[in-house]
Design an enzyme around this catalytic site. Structure first.
Site, PDB file in Angstrom:
ATOM      1  N   ALA A  13       0.810  -1.234   0.000  1.00 18.80           N
ATOM      2  CA  ALA A  13       0.000   0.000   0.000  1.00 18.80           C
ATOM      3  C   ALA A  13       0.838   1.276   0.000  1.00 18.80           C
ATOM      4  CB  ALA A  13      -0.933  -0.004   1.215  1.00 18.80           C
ATOM      5  N   ALA A  14       2.133   1.169   0.067  1.00 16.72           N
ATOM      6  CA  ALA A  14       2.966   2.375   0.167  1.00 16.72           C
ATOM      7  C   ALA A  14       3.244   3.025  -1.186  1.00 16.72           C
ATOM      8  CB  ALA A  14       4.304   2.050   0.845  1.00 16.72           C
ATOM      9  N   GLY A  16       2.262   2.913  -5.797  1.00 17.67           N
ATOM     10  CA  GLY A  16       1.601   2.354  -6.983  1.00 17.67           C
ATOM     11  C   GLY A  16       0.127   2.046  -6.808  1.00 17.67           C
ATOM     12  N   ILE A  17      -0.250   0.862  -7.246  1.00 18.66           N
ATOM     13  CA  ILE A  17      -1.659   0.472  -7.280  1.00 18.66           C
ATOM     14  C   ILE A  17      -2.223   0.332  -5.865  1.00 18.66           C
ATOM     15  CG2 ILE A  17      -3.222  -1.419  -7.947  1.00 18.66           C
ATOM     16  CD1 ILE A  17      -1.301  -1.828 -10.385  1.00 18.66           C
ATOM     17  N   VAL A  65       5.006  -9.705   3.335  1.00 20.93           N
ATOM     18  CA  VAL A  65       4.033 -10.784   3.102  1.00 20.93           C
ATOM     19  C   VAL A  65       4.696 -12.154   2.969  1.00 20.93           C
ATOM     20  CG1 VAL A  65       2.324  -9.236   2.054  1.00 20.93           C
ATOM     21  CG2 VAL A  65       3.946 -10.464   0.575  1.00 20.93           C
ATOM     22  N   TYR A 151       7.168 -14.544 -13.538  1.00 24.35           N
ATOM     23  CA  TYR A 151       6.187 -13.535 -13.106  1.00 24.35           C
ATOM     24  C   TYR A 151       4.820 -13.874 -13.712  1.00 24.35           C
ATOM     25  CZ  TYR A 151       3.809  -8.973 -13.004  1.00 24.35           C
ATOM     26  OH  TYR A 151       2.893  -7.960 -12.832  1.00 24.35           O
TER      27      TYR A 151
HETATM   28  N1  LIG Z   1       2.326  -1.598 -12.552  1.00 26.18           N
HETATM   29  C1  LIG Z   1       1.797  -2.369 -13.483  1.00 26.18           C
HETATM   30  O1  LIG Z   1       1.814  -2.057 -14.696  1.00 26.18           O
HETATM   31  C2  LIG Z   1       1.159  -3.650 -13.104  1.00 26.18           C
HETATM   32  C3  LIG Z   1       1.160  -4.142 -11.793  1.00 26.18           C
HETATM   33  N2  LIG Z   1       0.513  -5.314 -11.533  1.00 26.18           N
HETATM   34  C4  LIG Z   1       0.479  -5.869 -10.170  1.00 26.18           C
HETATM   35  O2  LIG Z   1      -0.021  -4.895  -9.278  1.00 26.18           O
HETATM   36  C5  LIG Z   1       0.578  -5.084  -7.996  1.00 26.18           C
HETATM   37  C6  LIG Z   1       1.166  -3.782  -7.539  1.00 26.18           C
HETATM   38  O3  LIG Z   1       2.094  -3.385  -8.522  1.00 26.18           O
HETATM   39  P1  LIG Z   1       2.649  -1.884  -8.552  1.00 26.18           P
HETATM   40  O4  LIG Z   1       1.782  -0.988  -7.733  1.00 26.18           O
HETATM   41  O5  LIG Z   1       2.914  -1.531  -9.973  1.00 26.18           O
HETATM   42  O6  LIG Z   1       4.050  -2.109  -7.840  1.00 26.18           O
HETATM   43  P2  LIG Z   1       4.952  -1.081  -7.024  1.00 26.18           P
HETATM   44  O7  LIG Z   1       6.334  -1.627  -7.120  1.00 26.18           O
HETATM   45  O8  LIG Z   1       4.628   0.312  -7.429  1.00 26.18           O
HETATM   46  O9  LIG Z   1       4.415  -1.265  -5.521  1.00 26.18           O
HETATM   47  C7  LIG Z   1       4.563  -2.486  -4.897  1.00 26.18           C
HETATM   48  C8  LIG Z   1       4.528  -2.259  -3.387  1.00 26.18           C
HETATM   49  O10 LIG Z   1       4.634  -3.514  -2.763  1.00 26.18           O
HETATM   50  C9  LIG Z   1       5.584  -3.435  -1.728  1.00 26.18           C
HETATM   51  N3  LIG Z   1       6.174  -4.742  -1.497  1.00 26.18           N
HETATM   52  C10 LIG Z   1       7.103  -5.381  -2.258  1.00 26.18           C
HETATM   53  N4  LIG Z   1       7.432  -6.553  -1.700  1.00 26.18           N
HETATM   54  C11 LIG Z   1       6.695  -6.665  -0.562  1.00 26.18           C
HETATM   55  C12 LIG Z   1       6.590  -7.655   0.455  1.00 26.18           C
HETATM   56  N5  LIG Z   1       7.348  -8.750   0.446  1.00 26.18           N
HETATM   57  N6  LIG Z   1       5.716  -7.447   1.475  1.00 26.18           N
HETATM   58  C13 LIG Z   1       4.965  -6.321   1.508  1.00 26.18           C
HETATM   59  N7  LIG Z   1       5.019  -5.340   0.588  1.00 26.18           N
HETATM   60  C14 LIG Z   1       5.883  -5.523  -0.438  1.00 26.18           C
HETATM   61  C15 LIG Z   1       6.604  -2.406  -2.201  1.00 26.18           C
HETATM   62  O11 LIG Z   1       7.309  -1.854  -1.089  1.00 26.18           O
HETATM   63  C16 LIG Z   1       5.701  -1.397  -2.890  1.00 26.18           C
HETATM   64  O12 LIG Z   1       5.258  -0.391  -2.017  1.00 26.18           O
HETATM   65  C17 LIG Z   1       1.631  -6.179  -8.162  1.00 26.18           C
HETATM   66  O13 LIG Z   1       1.087  -7.403  -7.692  1.00 26.18           O
HETATM   67  C18 LIG Z   1       1.841  -6.248  -9.672  1.00 26.18           C
HETATM   68  O14 LIG Z   1       2.199  -7.558 -10.084  1.00 26.18           O
HETATM   69  C19 LIG Z   1      -0.119  -6.065 -12.496  1.00 26.18           C
HETATM   70  C20 LIG Z   1      -0.116  -5.598 -13.791  1.00 26.18           C
HETATM   71  C21 LIG Z   1       0.492  -4.385 -14.179  1.00 26.18           C
HETATM   72  C1  LIG Z   2       5.192  -5.955  -9.492  1.00 24.00           C
HETATM   73  C2  LIG Z   2       5.666  -4.642  -9.151  1.00 24.00           C
HETATM   74  C3  LIG Z   2       6.496  -4.055 -10.271  1.00 24.00           C
HETATM   75  C4  LIG Z   2       5.645  -3.523 -11.353  1.00 24.00           C
HETATM   76  C5  LIG Z   2       5.024  -4.647 -12.147  1.00 24.00           C
HETATM   77  C6  LIG Z   2       4.753  -4.168 -13.510  1.00 24.00           C
HETATM   78  O1  LIG Z   2       5.071  -3.041 -13.837  1.00 24.00           O
HETATM   79  C7  LIG Z   2       4.113  -5.076 -14.452  1.00 24.00           C
HETATM   80  C8  LIG Z   2       3.888  -4.648 -15.660  1.00 24.00           C
HETATM   81  C9  LIG Z   2       3.270  -5.516 -16.684  1.00 24.00           C
HETATM   82  C10 LIG Z   2       1.914  -6.045 -16.281  1.00 24.00           C
HETATM   83  O2  LIG Z   2       2.007  -7.159 -15.468  1.00 24.00           O
HETATM   84  C11 LIG Z   2       1.269  -6.380 -17.623  1.00 24.00           C
HETATM   85  C12 LIG Z   2       1.986  -5.485 -18.589  1.00 24.00           C
HETATM   86  O3  LIG Z   2       1.742  -5.392 -19.749  1.00 24.00           O
HETATM   87  C13 LIG Z   2       2.989  -4.668 -17.891  1.00 24.00           C
HETATM   88  C14 LIG Z   2       4.256  -4.344 -18.703  1.00 24.00           C
HETATM   89  C15 LIG Z   2       4.955  -5.594 -19.145  1.00 24.00           C
HETATM   90  C16 LIG Z   2       6.356  -5.255 -19.653  1.00 24.00           C
HETATM   91  C17 LIG Z   2       7.023  -6.470 -20.219  1.00 24.00           C
HETATM   92  C18 LIG Z   2       6.191  -7.018 -21.382  1.00 24.00           C
HETATM   93  C19 LIG Z   2       7.084  -7.549 -22.449  1.00 24.00           C
HETATM   94  C20 LIG Z   2       6.724  -9.010 -22.693  1.00 24.00           C
HETATM   95  O4  LIG Z   2       5.572  -9.281 -23.109  1.00 24.00           O
HETATM   96  O5  LIG Z   2       7.559  -9.849 -22.384  1.00 24.00           O
END
Ligand SMILES: NC(=O)C1=CN([C@@H]2O[C@H](COP(=O)(O)OP(=O)(O)OC[C@H]3O[C@@H](n4cnc5c(N)ncnc54)[C@H](O)[C@@H]3O)[C@@H](O)[C@H]2O)C=CC1
Ligand SMILES: CCCCCC(=O)/C=C/[C@H]1[C@H](O)CC(=O)[C@@H]1CCCCCCC(=O)O
Length: 191
Positions: A13-14, A16-17, A65, A151
């Site tokens: 929660a700190a 991004g999403i 987690v 992933y």
């Molecule tokens: N950003 C994107 O384009 C996409 C993100 N997602 C998914 O959305 C979720 C959030 O992604 P984002 O907000 O982009 O990532 P982010 O990297 O911006 O934020 C992730 C947060 O999780 C925390 N974190 C990492 N490891 C941890 C752990 N072991 N225990 C507790 N907290 C932990 C980090 O400190 C950070 O605050 C992820 O599950 C990611 O796979 C899915 C598709 C696309």
């Molecule tokens: C998990 C915390 C870090 C941020 C995760 C993230 O940014 C994920 C991004 C991908 C998402 O899961 C689906 C997408 O299309 C995002 C970008 C993917 C980039 C690599 C794609 C290239 C390939 O298809 O191999």
């Protein structure tokens, strides 16, 4: 779902999403328990959101987690502070196949731990009042990311887990939903 007065625990929660989930929940009148491994940013975000939406509505729990006792303590602290729990959002995730064991432990095992803890603290057959679990997953489950196969696999697993629990848990009035996001265009849909 009426969110006013509800309590949500959000992992990752700190930033991004997860941060976006948290602020939107606060805007809708919910209380949030922010869980994140990063205590420095987490405390700062908690202060900022508390100043904006009321300090009594925001709690920060340092929580990795991959560490079950820490995760369990975050649930216990949330119940102690807010006296209820209605929503659990398993959102914490990492994307780096070079460190694939950590990736699996956070992205998949972390969601499993959060789901089991949610059942324990919200399940009606455990003395809870029911609730909702939301698991964040990538659309990589539908369109494999060839650059990050592990992933991708963790996201396939999270969707399958959610679908399976979603059916079985419905009988404990615990809904299980999946929110999948595609890159930063944040296309969200509930399966
Ligand atoms: N950003 C994107 O384009 C996409 C993100 N997602 C998914 O959305 C979720 C959030 O992604 P984002 O907000 O982009 O990532 P982010 O990297 O911006 O934020 C992730 C947060 O999780 C925390 N974190 C990492 N490891 C941890 C752990 N072991 N225990 C507790 N907290 C932990 C980090 O400190 C950070 O605050 C992820 O599950 C990611 O796979 C899915 C598709 C696309
Ligand atoms: C998990 C915390 C870090 C941020 C995760 C993230 O940014 C994920 C991004 C991908 C998402 O899961 C689906 C997408 O299309 C995002 C970008 C993917 C980039 C690599 C794609 C290239 C390939 O298809 O191999």
């Amino acid at each position: 779902m009426e969110l006013k007065g509800k309590v949500a625990l959000i992992t990752g929660a700190a930033a991004g999403i997860g941060l976006a989930y948290s602020e939107e929940l606060l805007k809708q009148g919910a209380k949030v328990s922010l869980c994140d491994i990063d205590s420095e940013i987490g405390e700062q975000v908690s202060d900022d959101l508390g100043a904006k939406y009321g300090r009594k509505n925001v709690l920060f729990c340092q929580c990795d987690v991959t560490d079950y006792p820490q995760y369990e303590e975050a649930f216990e602290m949330t119940m102690k502070v807010f006296n209820r729990l209605d929503i659990v959002i398993n959102n914490a995730g990492v994307m780096n196949d070079r460190f694939w064991e950590l990736e699996v432990d956070v992205n998949l095992n972390g969601v499993i731990r959060g789901t089991l803890l949610a059942y324990r603290f919200m399940g009606k057959d455990r003395g809870g009042q029911g609730g909702t679990i939301v698991n964040t997953a990538s659309t990589a489950f539908a369109r494999p990311q060839v650059s990050t196969p592990i992933y991708t696999a963790t996201n396939y697993a999270v969707v399958g887990l959610t679908r399976a629990y979603g059916v079985s848990y419905l009988y404990q009035s615990l809904e299980s939903k999946i929110v999948t996001t595609h890159s930063h265009r944040s296309v969200h849909f509930l399966l």
